[in-house]
Each structure stands twice: as structure tokens, then as C-alpha cells.
Scaffold this motif. Structure first.
Motif, PDB file in Angstrom:
ATOM      1  N   VAL A 202     -92.562  -3.539  56.104  1.00  0.00           N
ATOM      2  CA  VAL A 202     -93.022  -2.161  55.908  1.00  0.00           C
ATOM      3  C   VAL A 202     -93.605  -1.987  54.514  1.00  0.00           C
ATOM      4  O   VAL A 202     -94.680  -1.396  54.332  1.00  0.00           O
ATOM      5  N   ALA A 203     -92.898  -2.527  53.512  1.00  0.00           N
ATOM      6  CA  ALA A 203     -93.394  -2.426  52.138  1.00  0.00           C
ATOM      7  C   ALA A 203     -94.751  -3.123  52.006  1.00  0.00           C
ATOM      8  O   ALA A 203     -95.658  -2.632  51.316  1.00  0.00           O
ATOM      9  N   ARG A 204     -94.899  -4.253  52.679  1.00  0.00           N
ATOM     10  CA  ARG A 204     -96.169  -4.988  52.626  1.00  0.00           C
ATOM     11  C   ARG A 204     -97.296  -4.182  53.273  1.00  0.00           C
ATOM     12  O   ARG A 204     -98.420  -4.153  52.736  1.00  0.00           O
ATOM     13  N   LEU A 210    -102.770   0.605  50.738  1.00  0.00           N
ATOM     14  CA  LEU A 210    -103.176   1.231  49.472  1.00  0.00           C
ATOM     15  C   LEU A 210    -104.089   0.316  48.666  1.00  0.00           C
ATOM     16  O   LEU A 210    -104.821   0.777  47.790  1.00  0.00           O
ATOM     17  N   GLY A 211    -104.039  -0.997  48.997  1.00  0.00           N
ATOM     18  CA  GLY A 211    -104.927  -1.948  48.333  1.00  0.00           C
ATOM     19  C   GLY A 211    -106.309  -2.018  48.940  1.00  0.00           C
ATOM     20  O   GLY A 211    -107.155  -2.794  48.470  1.00  0.00           O
ATOM     21  N   LEU A 255     -97.432   3.771  58.806  1.00  0.00           N
ATOM     22  CA  LEU A 255     -98.010   4.443  57.637  1.00  0.00           C
ATOM     23  C   LEU A 255     -97.788   5.952  57.673  1.00  0.00           C
ATOM     24  O   LEU A 255     -97.734   6.603  56.624  1.00  0.00           O
ATOM     25  N   LYS A 256     -97.630   6.526  58.869  1.00  0.00           N
ATOM     26  CA  LYS A 256     -97.475   7.975  58.975  1.00  0.00           C
ATOM     27  C   LYS A 256     -96.011   8.423  58.983  1.00  0.00           C
ATOM     28  O   LYS A 256     -95.755   9.627  59.006  1.00  0.00           O
ATOM     29  N   ASN A 257     -95.067   7.494  58.952  1.00  0.00           N
ATOM     30  CA  ASN A 257     -93.649   7.856  59.050  1.00  0.00           C
ATOM     31  C   ASN A 257     -93.090   8.200  57.669  1.00  0.00           C
ATOM     32  O   ASN A 257     -92.980   7.326  56.804  1.00  0.00           O
ATOM     33  N   PRO A 258     -92.677   9.453  57.445  1.00  0.00           N
ATOM     34  CA  PRO A 258     -92.197   9.850  56.115  1.00  0.00           C
ATOM     35  C   PRO A 258     -90.782   9.369  55.805  1.00  0.00           C
ATOM     36  O   PRO A 258     -90.355   9.454  54.649  1.00  0.00           O
ATOM     37  N   ARG A 259     -90.059   8.860  56.790  1.00  0.00           N
ATOM     38  CA  ARG A 259     -88.665   8.476  56.532  1.00  0.00           C
ATOM     39  C   ARG A 259     -88.547   7.218  55.690  1.00  0.00           C
ATOM     40  O   ARG A 259     -87.465   6.894  55.193  1.00  0.00           O
ATOM     41  N   ASP A 313     -96.204   6.928  46.855  1.00  0.00           N
ATOM     42  CA  ASP A 313     -97.011   5.991  47.644  1.00  0.00           C
ATOM     43  C   ASP A 313     -97.239   6.530  49.060  1.00  0.00           C
ATOM     44  O   ASP A 313     -98.324   6.343  49.637  1.00  0.00           O
ATOM     45  N   TYR A 314     -96.236   7.192  49.607  1.00  0.00           N
ATOM     46  CA  TYR A 314     -96.407   7.762  50.941  1.00  0.00           C
ATOM     47  C   TYR A 314     -97.498   8.831  50.924  1.00  0.00           C
ATOM     48  O   TYR A 314     -98.378   8.852  51.800  1.00  0.00           O
TER      49      TYR A 314
END
Length: 558
Positions: A202-204, A210-211, A255-259, A313-314
Motif C-alpha cells: 500500500v505504501a508503495r 505521487l511520483g 488510493l481512494k481509501n482514507p483509512r 500524502d492521502y
């Protein structure tokens, strides 16, 4: 005293928060207390379980069976008793249902009027209408209280309120339930913890997006690196997905999940009741999930679980998503809704996915765009587009069905069904699915052991391993109990009656309008598999009463 034979009707649902057996017992006891002093005896029972009171009688199985018995002169009972009108009638349901009792001359007894309802008594009619309104008001109050409480728990406590954990997290025990009654029943709270295998994925995804990378590029890179997609990582929850590669939709959903920010977010996609048919309000409502505007989402005041990304970042990812989104303008032509005869019935043989309806040159097509949806790094051999024209399939299918269900073909069709055991049964498909899930369990257990060797918390990992081992044992039991290879009972007379009923539907196909025709195909239980290499469509049909299958090929396609 002359004995009066009664049919009993009752209902219970999960929203009533009662055990079905206990609820049935007190409702039938209340009914007997009303009728037994007058020589009444209950000889038939109709009891709906797990059906909301808001569902009209025509959509409750047992209530519909009772209404069907009203038409039967040899039904075996002379009157009907309802022990609790609150549970039987909701809103205006009494006004829509009681005329049927009156028409067929079947008295309806309820405790609230002390006996049978008198159709000419305005007081009786008023009492029953009031109870319907009270039932609706009670349900609405319960709904408001529950939603308000859940909103407060999510915002003030950051409580996990159920559902599946997002990809990248697993569920962990958070102690006994604060409600003493639920705690006594064994219910416990849960919280989200990082999944040691997937959280870094998920972090990747966020870092690459964003890259400057897009959905498809990210999906390609993840598949190429051998990282399992969410549907492949947890097959038990995603049996309906192929899981062969990362899809663009999976990347977008993450990408759209705010949790992933560590905050609990509730009320994103609540259940909403909408009319089942706007032209027939009496059919009641159905429940659908619809997205709420972001301003109506409820965020916890404080972080509730370990974050994978920062909130900054979100928000940056959401701004990028918004900037790339297609924007509708007033000049854009809105297409009319088209009718597709084989909606949800047609699949692509190459990837087993449902083919999507597409309207081109005033004509219905079915398209499979596997390469445009899924990463290609898994080297799946699939054309960029697989197309099938509806006009190439429908006439040939109608002709085939007509031959299959004509009166003089019934015996030949029954012979085909009698040999259906030579064809792989649905149980074999389920067995393959279970074997894949068991293999998935072994893979996860191996990963947990690796995490333990790497220094992860032994208590946490032990809990994960215990859950996975229990899941594996359940899957193995289900696999061992599947009737794979066992002979199936074939009731020739019952199947002949079913085929005659299906033949009545097939007979109208040639003259039917597209909407009616699509309904007939669906009711026949057709499953169509298009083989683009041979320009063949494999027709598989099964009835609800039996698992025998019919197979044939219909030429056509592009």
C-alpha cells in the motif's frame, strides 16, 4: 364446541434482536391464547425468518405461501391467526393484504381486536392501520438510534464497526464488547493492525502514484514483481474475481481509501432504501449502497490504528485523482439506456470474466477488455478486445432452445440430462476453488513464520497463525464433504414437468420485446461462454430444482 382449524402466521428478523425459536414460541402462544377458548386449533404454520417487516407480503416466502393457500379451496384451515400484528404488518401493508382475506372468505384473527377482524367495522380498520404506522415508526426510531450510536462510536472512540479489513491490514482482538449482554454472548471488539505481508505494498502504491505513475503502470510493476493482487492474496473473500494480476480498479480503490491514514472513517457508503419498482409502490423497497459526499464522511477525532501513509500524502493523492478525472460538460451527449439480452449471462472463455455490453453502430455487442483492465506482466494470452455481436447469437440460441424444449423433444432432452454426470459438475468447480484457498492458507502460514523469524511480535503472529490454521481446517472439511463424483438422483417425471414450464417461456421468445426476452433468458438459468478461437458459444443451463446440466454449442461471433 365446533373445532375451528387455523393457519398461523408469524415473522422474526435480525433487526428484532430475538432468537427465531423463542420469537416463534411466544407469537404462537399468544395466538393459541386467543383461539383455543373458542375451539380453535392451529393446523398449519407460516413463519418467516430473517425477513424485515418493511418487506411486503409478496416478497416474504412464507407470507406468499400463505396468500397462495388462500386461493386453494382444499387448504386445510378455515381461518388465519396472527399473534403479533406489529411483526406482520408495516406501514400500509394491512390495507394491501387484508382485501385478499376478505375476497377468499378467510377470517383473519388478531389479539388486538379480540377475535376476527370485521371488514365493515371502522374501529377494527383504524386499529390495524394504527399498528402498521406504529410498526413503521418503531423501525425508523431503531434505525436512527443505531446510526447515531455508530457515528458517535466511530468519531469519539475510533471504534472498528465491522466489515472486511482494507488490504494492508488484518483484524486483531481489542477486548470484550463493552455491552454486557453482547460480551456474555461471546462478542468481542476488533481493531486494525498492519498486515506484515501487504502493508508495504500500500505504501508503495501511494509513493509511485505521487511520483507520477498511473494506475496501469503501477499494476504492471506490482504484477511483474510477483506481488499478489488483493483478490489473489485472500481468495476466500474474493472468489468472484480471477486474481491473475493487479487490476487498475484495485489500485484506484486503494488510493481512494482514507483509512490508510490511521483514522477510522465511517458513513462513506451507507445502505439506502429505494423503491423496487417506481410503477408499483406496493412492492416496497430494496436496499442499495450508495456513496456519500465526502463532507458527510465521519472521521475519528484521533488516529485509531497504525497509519500506512500520512494524511498529507492521502490528500495529495486525492488532488491528483481529481485533476485527472474526466469531467462531464453540458455539451456531452448522454446516451439512452440500452437493453442487453445477455446481461450478466455471457462470459469469456479465455479469462472466465463476464463480458460487458457495448453499443456500437446502433447494435449491441459484448466485449472483453482484459488487457485494458489487468496488468499484462503475468503473460496471459488474451486479445486486446474480444467482441461478440448480439445479433449473431440471439437467433441461433432461440432456434436451439426451441428444439430443446418442444413437446416432441422432451424425451431426448431428458436423455441428455440423464447423462449429465459425464460432464464436470458444479461441485468440481467448487473443489478446485477450495484447493486454491487451501494453498493460499499454506502460503500465508509460511509468510507468518518468516515474519516471526524476522522478529515480529510472537503473540500477534501466533494469533494470525491460529486464525489461518482454523480457516484451513474449515476449508478442508468443506472439501471432504463435497459430493464430487457421487451419482445424483434424477427424477425424470419432475424434470419433465420443469422442462414443459421452460418450454412455455421459450415459445414466446421470437415475438417478445427485448426486456421480456432478457428476463426469459435469465429465468432459464443460462450461462453462456464465448470461445473466440473457435467462434463458439457454449450454452450451459441449470434449473433451481436440480443440478443437471445441458450443454451444446451455438455458432456465431466476430
Amino acid at each position: 364446541m365446533e373445532t375451528i382449524r387455523f393457519g398461523f402466521y408469524g415473522r422474526v428478523s435480525t433487526e428484532d434482536n430475538q432468537d427465531p425459536e423463542s420469537s416463534r414460541a411466544w407469537q404462537i402462544t399468544r395466538s393459541r391464547a386467543l383461539i383455543e377458548p373458542r375451539g380453535g386449533v392451529i393446523v398449519a404454520e407460516f413463519f418467516d425468518v430473517d425477513k424485515s417487516r418493511s418487506i411486503p407480503w409478496q416478497r416474504r416466502p412464507q407470507a406468499m405461501a400463505l396468500l397462495g393457500e388462500l386461493r386453494n379451496p382444499g387448504r386445510g384451515f378455515a381461518a388465519v391467526v396472527i399473534g403479533e400484528p406489529h411483526r406482520a404488518f408495516y406501514g400500509n401493508q394491512y390495507g394491501l393484504t387484508f382485501p385478499l382475506f376478505e375476497h377468499f372468505g378467510v377470517p383473519l384473527w388478531v389479539p388486538e381486536v379480540g377475535g376476527p377482524i370485521d371488514p365493515s367495522n371502522e374501529a377494527h380498520d383504524l386499529v390495524m392501520s394504527v399498528f402498521g404506522g406504529m410498526s413503521k415508526g418503531e423501525r425508523n426510531r431503531i434505525k436512527v438510534r443505531v446510526r447515531s450510536a455508530m457515528g458517535a462510536q466511530a468519531q469519539m472512540e475510533g471504534r472498528f464497526l465491522g466489515g472486511r479489513p482494507p488490504y494492508g491490514y488484518v483484524l486483531a482482538d481489542a477486548g470484550p464488547h463493552p455491552n454486557p449482554a453482547k460480551a456474555a454472548d461471546g462478542k468481542r471488539l476488533h481493531r486494525l493492525e498492519l498486515d506484515p505481508i501487504t502493508w508495504h505494498v500500500v505504501a508503495r502504491i501511494f509513493a509511485e502514484y505521487l511520483g507520477g505513475f498511473g494506475y496501469f503502470t503501477i499494476a504492471e510493476r506490482l504484477t511483474r514483481d510477483g506481488i499478489l493482487s488483493p483478490s489473489a492474496h485472500d481468495r476466500s473473500r474474493n472468489r468472484h474475481r480471477c486474481g491473475v494480476a493487479w487490476a487498475k480498479g484495485a489500485v484506484r480503490a486503494i488510493l481512494k481509501n482514507p483509512r490508510y491514514t490511521g483514522y477510522e472513517v465511517w458513513n462513506k457508503q451507507p445502505k439506502t432504501e429505494v423503491l423496487l419498482d417506481v410503477d408499483d409502490v406496493g412492492l416496497g423497497h430494496t436496499t442499495k449502497q450508495r456513496w456519500n459526499p465526502k463532507e458527510e464522511w465521519i472521521w475519528s477525532d484521533q488516529p485509531a490504528h497504525p497509519p500506512i501513509i500520512s494524511r498529507e500524502d492521502y490528500e495529495a493523492a486525492q488532488q491528483t485523482l481529481a485533476s485527472r478525472r474526466y469531467r462531464h460538460t453540458e455539451k456531452t451527449t448522454k446516451r439512452a439506456k440500452n437493453v442487453y439480452l445477455f446481461r450478466s449471462l455471457l462470459r469469456c472463455k479465455l479469462c472466465s470474466r463476464r463480458m460487458q455490453g457495448d453499443w456500437l453502430n446502433e447494435m449491441a455487442y459484448y466485449r472483453c477488455r482484459f488487457p485494458e483492465e489487468y496488468a499484462l506482466a503475468n503473460h496471459v494470452e488474451h486479445p486486446r478486445n474480444v467482441l461478440l455481436r448480439e445479433i449473431d447469437l440471439a437467433p441461433k440460441l432461440d432456434e436451439y432452445l426451441g428444439r430443446l424444449f418442444t413437446p416432441w423433444s422432451i424425451n431426448r432432452t431428458l436423455d441428455m440430462l440423464g447423462h449429465a454426470d459425464e460432464v464436470p459438475a458444479p461441485a468440481l468447480l467448487e473443489a478446485e476453488s477450495l484447493k486454491r484457498e487451501i494453498t493460499d492458507c499454506d502460503r500465508k502460514l509460511k509468510g507468518y513464520r518468516a515474519a516471526l523469524d524476522a522478529g515480529a511480535d510472537p503473540v500477534t503472529v501466533a494469533g494470525w497463525m491460529k486464525d489461518e490454521q482454523a480457516r484451513k481446517a474449515t476449508l478442508e472439511r468443506r472439501l471432504n464433504h463435497l459430493p464430487v463424483g457421487r451419482p445424483r438422483r434424477f427424477d425424470r417425471e419432475a424434470m419433465a414437468a420443469t422442462l414443459r414450464q421452460m418450454g412455455d417461456m421459450v415459445a414466446v421468445l421470437g415475438k417478445a420485446d427485448p426486456v421480456s426476452k432478457a428476463k426469459v433468458y435469465a429465468e432459464l438459468g443460462l450461462v453462456l461462454t464465448f470461445d473466440p478461437g473457435n467462434n463458439e458459444v457454449l450454452v450451459t443451463a441449470t434449473s433451481d430444482q436440480d443440478s443437471h446440466w445441458v450443454r451444446a454449442s451455438v455458432r456465431g461471433g466476430t
